[in-house]
Design a protein around this motif. Structure first.
Motif, PDB file in Angstrom:
ATOM      1  N   ASP A   1      -4.060  -1.127  -3.995  1.00  0.00           N
ATOM      2  CA  ASP A   1      -3.073  -0.396  -2.839  1.00  0.00           C
ATOM      3  C   ASP A   1      -2.387  -1.085  -1.964  1.00  0.00           C
ATOM      4  O   ASP A   1      -1.457   0.217  -2.029  1.00  0.00           O
ATOM      5  N   SER A   2      -3.223  -2.117  -1.882  1.00  0.00           N
ATOM      6  CA  SER A   2      -2.302  -2.765  -0.735  1.00  0.00           C
ATOM      7  C   SER A   2      -1.174  -3.179  -1.083  1.00  0.00           C
ATOM      8  O   SER A   2      -1.251  -3.868  -1.852  1.00  0.00           O
ATOM      9  N   LYS A   3      -0.077  -3.247  -0.461  1.00  0.00           N
ATOM     10  CA  LYS A   3       1.330  -3.751  -1.004  1.00  0.00           C
ATOM     11  C   LYS A   3       1.774  -4.676   0.378  1.00  0.00           C
ATOM     12  O   LYS A   3       2.128  -4.618   1.146  1.00  0.00           O
ATOM     13  N   VAL A   4       1.804  -5.932  -0.285  1.00  0.00           N
ATOM     14  CA  VAL A   4       2.066  -6.874   0.964  1.00  0.00           C
ATOM     15  C   VAL A   4       3.303  -7.123   0.676  1.00  0.00           C
ATOM     16  O   VAL A   4       4.435  -7.340  -0.008  1.00  0.00           O
ATOM     17  N   ILE A   5       4.204  -6.666   2.192  1.00  0.00           N
ATOM     18  CA  ILE A   5       5.053  -7.091   2.323  1.00  0.00           C
ATOM     19  C   ILE A   5       5.435  -8.240   3.504  1.00  0.00           C
ATOM     20  O   ILE A   5       7.175  -8.460   3.194  1.00  0.00           O
ATOM     21  N   GLY A   6       4.956  -9.087   3.567  1.00  0.00           N
ATOM     22  CA  GLY A   6       5.116 -10.217   4.410  1.00  0.00           C
ATOM     23  C   GLY A   6       3.897 -10.915   4.890  1.00  0.00           C
ATOM     24  O   GLY A   6       2.164 -10.610   4.516  1.00  0.00           O
ATOM     25  N   SER A   7       4.061 -12.183   4.935  1.00  0.00           N
ATOM     26  CA  SER A   7       2.667 -13.261   4.898  1.00  0.00           C
ATOM     27  C   SER A   7       3.180 -14.234   5.474  1.00  0.00           C
ATOM     28  O   SER A   7       4.709 -14.684   5.766  1.00  0.00           O
TER      29      SER A   7
ATOM     30  N   ASP B   1       1.784   3.717   1.612  1.00  0.00           N
ATOM     31  CA  ASP B   1       2.965   4.598   2.114  1.00  0.00           C
ATOM     32  C   ASP B   1       3.708   4.356   3.385  1.00  0.00           C
ATOM     33  O   ASP B   1       4.605   3.657   3.174  1.00  0.00           O
ATOM     34  N   PHE B   2       3.539   5.024   4.524  1.00  0.00           N
ATOM     35  CA  PHE B   2       4.473   4.742   5.531  1.00  0.00           C
ATOM     36  C   PHE B   2       3.433   4.574   6.807  1.00  0.00           C
ATOM     37  O   PHE B   2       4.052   3.938   7.639  1.00  0.00           O
ATOM     38  N   ASP B   3       2.122   4.030   6.219  1.00  0.00           N
ATOM     39  CA  ASP B   3       1.391   3.231   7.361  1.00  0.00           C
ATOM     40  C   ASP B   3       1.620   1.779   6.688  1.00  0.00           C
ATOM     41  O   ASP B   3       1.191   1.043   5.804  1.00  0.00           O
ATOM     42  N   VAL B   4       1.904   0.310   8.403  1.00  0.00           N
ATOM     43  CA  VAL B   4       1.844  -0.972   8.059  1.00  0.00           C
ATOM     44  C   VAL B   4       0.267  -1.055   8.873  1.00  0.00           C
ATOM     45  O   VAL B   4       0.438  -0.557  10.321  1.00  0.00           O
ATOM     46  N   ALA B   5       0.098  -2.582   8.169  1.00  0.00           N
ATOM     47  CA  ALA B   5      -1.031  -2.902   8.890  1.00  0.00           C
ATOM     48  C   ALA B   5      -0.816  -4.151   8.647  1.00  0.00           C
ATOM     49  O   ALA B   5      -0.090  -5.032   8.019  1.00  0.00           O
TER      50      ALA B   5
END
Length: 104
Positions: free
Chosen positions: A46-52, A80-84
């Protein structure tokens, strides 16, 4: 020993050190990729990794009172629109995730 012999020893020693350093950097890069994959797995589909990111060198870390060599890094996810952001520490020898926490 002649100057030529000393020069040869210095060149050979430099080549040996450079080769060892290159091997460590390649191992660190490969270990980092494996650990990022583990972190993605722990966070779930469910978590889409957008950077590492991963620190460029092994570091001495202390987790739960145990000192060891570790790989330190983090990932940024978007749901969704929540960045963590999550920071992690992994054992440099075994690749085991020692700690992963969400940054507030």
């Amino acid at each position: 020993m002649s100057k030529k012999g000393i020069g040869s020893v210095l060149v050979a020693g430099t080549a040996l050190v450079a080769g060892a350093a290159a091997t460590v950097l390649v191992k660190h890069h490969l270990d980092s990729e494996k650990i990022i994959a583990k972190v993605k797995s722990v966070l779930g589909e469910d978590s889409k990794v957008i950077g590492s990111w991963v620190e460029p060198f092994y570091q001495r870390v202390n987790v739960n009172g145990q000192a060891s060599w570790g790989i330190v890094g983090g990932v940024t996810t978007m749901d969704d629109f929540d960045v963590a952001q999550y920071h992690f520490i992994a054992d440099a020898v075994t690749g085991e995730l020692l700690n992963i926490k969400k940054v507030q």
